[in-house]
Motif scaffolding. Structure first.
Motif, mmCIF file in Angstrom:
data_model
loop_
_atom_site.group_PDB
_atom_site.id
_atom_site.type_symbol
_atom_site.label_atom_id
_atom_site.label_comp_id
_atom_site.label_asym_id
_atom_site.label_seq_id
_atom_site.Cartn_x
_atom_site.Cartn_y
_atom_site.Cartn_z
ATOM 1 N N SER A 83 -7.157 2.124 -3.682
ATOM 2 C CA SER A 83 -6.705 1.634 -2.379
ATOM 3 C C SER A 83 -7.872 0.859 -1.799
ATOM 4 O O SER A 83 -8.974 1.399 -1.686
ATOM 5 C CB SER A 83 -6.373 2.804 -1.453
ATOM 6 O OG SER A 83 -5.240 3.459 -1.949
ATOM 7 N N ALA A 126 0.837 -1.212 0.000
ATOM 8 C CA ALA A 126 0.000 0.000 0.000
ATOM 9 C C ALA A 126 0.866 1.254 0.000
ATOM 10 O O ALA A 126 0.399 2.332 0.366
ATOM 11 C CB ALA A 126 -0.915 -0.017 1.215
ATOM 12 N N GLU A 160 -4.579 -1.291 4.326
ATOM 13 C CA GLU A 160 -4.849 -1.115 2.889
ATOM 14 C C GLU A 160 -4.019 -2.036 2.008
ATOM 15 O O GLU A 160 -2.972 -2.537 2.437
ATOM 16 C CB GLU A 160 -4.483 0.318 2.476
ATOM 17 C CG GLU A 160 -5.545 1.327 2.767
ATOM 18 C CD GLU A 160 -5.177 2.707 2.235
ATOM 19 O OE1 GLU A 160 -4.107 2.864 1.610
ATOM 20 O OE2 GLU A 160 -5.982 3.622 2.464
#
Ligand SMILES: C[S@@+](CC[C@H](N)C(=O)[O-])C[C@H]1O[C@@H](n2cnc3c(N)ncnc32)[C@H](O)[C@@H]1O
Length: 227
Positions: free
Chosen positions: A211, A194, A220
Motif C-alpha cells: 500500500s 486501494a 493510498e
C-alpha cells in the motif's frame, strides 16, 4: 456502455472525461495528469527502472487506453530515458476524434511541447496492429476487452479500469490471475485502487502487495510485485 462522454477540467488543469452512463470519470477530479504521473510513471516505470538499471526493452500492458494519457506519458518517459518500450493497450470503446483532439495534455508543461503531436498519433494509429510510434516507443492498441485479450509477457501492468464499484467484473480475481500469469518475474502491477478486497486477491494470487501513498486526494494506492 454507450459513448455519453463529456470533457471535464480536473484540479491540476488537465482534462479528463466524464461518462454520464456510469457516472464515473476517467481520472481523479484532483488532477488527471498528477494521478497518472504518480500511479503509473512514478510507482510503475521509475520503480521498474530503479530495479532494472539497464537499457533493456520494457514491456507494458495497460487496461483501458481511454484518453491515451498513460500511453502518451510513457512515450515521453521512454524518449527522455532512452529506454525502448513495447506498449500493449486495450480499449473496447475508442474515443471519437472530436473528443481526443481537444485533450490538453500537450499544453500543460513546456517539456511536453515537443511530444504534443504524438497524442493524436496514438489515437489515430490503426487498431490491432503493432507500430513504431517514436524512436523508443512501439505500441499495439487492440480494440478488445480484458476478458477477451490474449496477453503477452509484460514487465509493468497499468491497471486503469473504472472503479470496482462501477465495473466490478474487471476486478474479478480470475482476470487478475490471467494478468499475473502473463507477467515476467520481477514485474510490477500498479493501480490507483486501494480496496481491501483487491489487495487480498492480489496476495492470494501470488503478488507481493504494497500500500503506497496515493495521488492528490487519495490516501493510498496499491502495487503488486511478481517476485
Ligand atoms: C478509468 S478509464 C482510464 C482510461 C485511460 N487509462 C486514460 O488514462 O484515459 C477506464 C477505461 O477502460 C475502458 N474499458 C471499459 N471496459 C473495458 C474492458 N472490459 N476491458 C478493457 N477496458 C475497458 C473504458 O472504456 C475506459 O477507457
Amino acid at each position: 456502455m454507450s459513448e455519453k462522454l463529456k470533457i471535464i477540467l480536473t484540479e491540476d488543469g488537465s482534462h479528463s472525461l466524464y461518462n454520464e452512463d456510469l457516472k464515473e470519470t476517467y481520472h481523479s477530479f484532483h488532477g488527471a495528469l498528477k494521478e497518472s504521473v504518480h500511479v503509473f510513471m512514478l510507482y510503475g516505470l521509475d520503480s521498474w527502472l530503479m530495479e532494472n538499471p539497464t537499457k533493456k526493452p520494457l514491456r507494458i500492458f495497460e487496461v483501458g487506453f481511454g484518453t491515451g494519457l498513460n500511453a502518451w506519458l510513457t512515450l515521453v518517459w521512454a524518449e527522455q530515458n532512452q529506454i525502448p518500450v513495447l506498449y500493449h493497450t486495450i480499449e473496447p470503446f475508442p474515443l471519437s476524434e472530436e473528443i481526443y483532439s481537444q485533450l490538453n495534455y500537450g499544453d500543460l508543461d513546456d517539456g511536453f511541447f515537443h511530444y504534443k503531436p504524438y497524442l493524436t498519433r496514438l489515437h489515430k494509429m490503426e487498431w490491432d496492429k503493432g507500430a513504431v510510434v517514436s524512436e523508443y516507443f512501439n505500441m499495439k492498441k487492440e480494440k478488445t476487452t480484458l476478458e477477451e485479450v490474449t496477453l503477452y509477457p509484460s514487465d509493468v501492468v497499468f491497471f486503469d479500469a473504472f472503479a470496482p464499484s462501477k465495473q466490478p467484473e474487471l476486478w474479478e480475481k480470475q482476470l487478475l490471475e490471467k494478468i499475473y500469469e502473463s507477467m515476467n518475474q520481477g514485474g510490477i502491477f500498479t493501480t490507483y485502487c486501494a480496496q481491501g478486497k483487491l489487495k487480498r486477491d492480489l496476495k492470494e494470487i501470488g503478488f507481493e502487495v504494497e500500500s503506497l501513498p496515493g495521488p492528490p486526494g487519495k490516501k493510498e494506492m496499491t502495487r503488486g510485485w511478481k517476485k
